[in-house]
Design a protein around this motif. Structure first.
Motif, mmCIF file in Angstrom:
data_model
loop_
_atom_site.group_PDB
_atom_site.id
_atom_site.type_symbol
_atom_site.label_atom_id
_atom_site.label_comp_id
_atom_site.label_asym_id
_atom_site.label_seq_id
_atom_site.Cartn_x
_atom_site.Cartn_y
_atom_site.Cartn_z
ATOM 1 N N GLU A 154 -4.906 -2.629 -12.221
ATOM 2 C CA GLU A 154 -4.333 -3.562 -11.232
ATOM 3 C C GLU A 154 -3.005 -3.047 -10.690
ATOM 4 O OE1 GLU A 154 -3.739 -7.404 -12.999
ATOM 5 O OE2 GLU A 154 -5.887 -7.675 -13.409
ATOM 6 N N ARG A 155 -2.146 -2.558 -11.593
ATOM 7 C CA ARG A 155 -0.847 -2.014 -11.149
ATOM 8 C C ARG A 155 -1.067 -0.794 -10.268
ATOM 9 N NH1 ARG A 155 2.328 -5.870 -10.877
ATOM 10 N NH2 ARG A 155 0.228 -6.613 -10.677
ATOM 11 N N LYS A 156 -2.009 0.059 -10.672
ATOM 12 C CA LYS A 156 -2.290 1.277 -9.909
ATOM 13 C C LYS A 156 -2.736 0.930 -8.497
ATOM 14 C CE LYS A 156 -5.994 2.817 -9.358
ATOM 15 N NZ LYS A 156 -7.418 3.001 -9.577
ATOM 16 N N GLU A 157 -3.605 -0.078 -8.382
ATOM 17 C CA GLU A 157 -4.074 -0.508 -7.056
ATOM 18 C C GLU A 157 -2.904 -1.004 -6.205
ATOM 19 O OE1 GLU A 157 -7.068 -0.152 -5.644
ATOM 20 O OE2 GLU A 157 -7.749 0.869 -7.447
ATOM 21 N N ARG A 158 -1.997 -1.757 -6.844
ATOM 22 C CA ARG A 158 -0.822 -2.256 -6.117
ATOM 23 C C ARG A 158 0.040 -1.094 -5.621
ATOM 24 N NH1 ARG A 158 3.914 -6.267 -7.911
ATOM 25 N NH2 ARG A 158 4.965 -6.316 -5.894
ATOM 26 N N CYS A 159 0.256 -0.101 -6.484
ATOM 27 C CA CYS A 159 1.025 1.084 -6.087
ATOM 28 C C CYS A 159 0.353 1.802 -4.923
ATOM 29 C CB CYS A 159 1.190 2.051 -7.261
ATOM 30 S SG CYS A 159 2.311 1.455 -8.527
ATOM 31 N N ARG A 160 -0.964 1.971 -5.016
ATOM 32 C CA ARG A 160 -1.692 2.672 -3.947
ATOM 33 C C ARG A 160 -1.607 1.904 -2.627
ATOM 34 N NH1 ARG A 160 -6.978 5.495 -6.919
ATOM 35 N NH2 ARG A 160 -5.716 6.985 -8.108
ATOM 36 N N ASN A 161 -1.666 0.586 -2.715
ATOM 37 C CA ASN A 161 -1.529 -0.232 -1.495
ATOM 38 C C ASN A 161 -0.168 -0.050 -0.846
ATOM 39 O OD1 ASN A 161 -4.114 -1.246 -1.767
ATOM 40 N ND2 ASN A 161 -3.459 -3.101 -2.839
ATOM 41 N N LEU A 162 0.834 0.322 -1.653
ATOM 42 C CA LEU A 162 2.197 0.526 -1.160
ATOM 43 C C LEU A 162 2.456 2.004 -0.833
ATOM 44 C CD1 LEU A 162 3.878 -1.843 -3.744
ATOM 45 C CD2 LEU A 162 3.823 -2.231 -1.268
ATOM 46 N N GLY A 163 1.429 2.821 -0.912
ATOM 47 C CA GLY A 163 1.567 4.243 -0.580
ATOM 48 C C GLY A 163 1.894 5.128 -1.766
#
Length: 116
Positions: free
Chosen positions: A65-74
């Motif tokens: 979940e954290r990784k997805e959030r980071c990826r969404n932020l670039g």
């Protein structure tokens, strides 16, 4: 337990060093630490698993979940130092291929350079 050293290698990449047996409480703490860095506009993380003996399989979902959030932020979360046993836990949890694993921190930082 969770005994994390944070070393910010550049302004952009945060390295979190995990040790020992990572249980669900540790994962929740790690999730909170990552969130606090995200709030300070840090989106690039390396999780160093070289001293990790075991990770709670259901906790991998929270990391994802954290990784997805980071990826969404670039940004991204990359993993270094995971031995074969640790990698197998990611496979077992159904998250193999979701995370980039690197032998070394240098390799992970190089991979970030395409994003930064």
């Amino acid at each position: 337990g969770l005994n994390m050293g944070t070393a910010v290698k550049t302004k952009k990449v945060v390295t979190l060093i995990l040790r020992g047996d990572i249980d669900i409480e540790d994962i929740m703490a790690l999730k909170g630490i990552i969130t606090s860095f995200i709030e300070k506009e840090n989106f690039f993380f390396i999780l160093d698993f070289s001293r990790v003996e075991h990770i709670n399989v259901s906790g991998i979902e929270y990391l994802n979940e954290r990784k997805e959030r980071c990826r969404n932020l670039g940004g991204d979360i990359k993993i270094t130092g995971g031995n074969e046993y640790i990698r197998n836990l990611f496979i077992y949890a159904g998250y193999w291929g979701e995370f980039d694993f690197f032998e070394s921190e240098e390799g992970a930082i190089k991979a970030f350079e395409t994003l930064i």
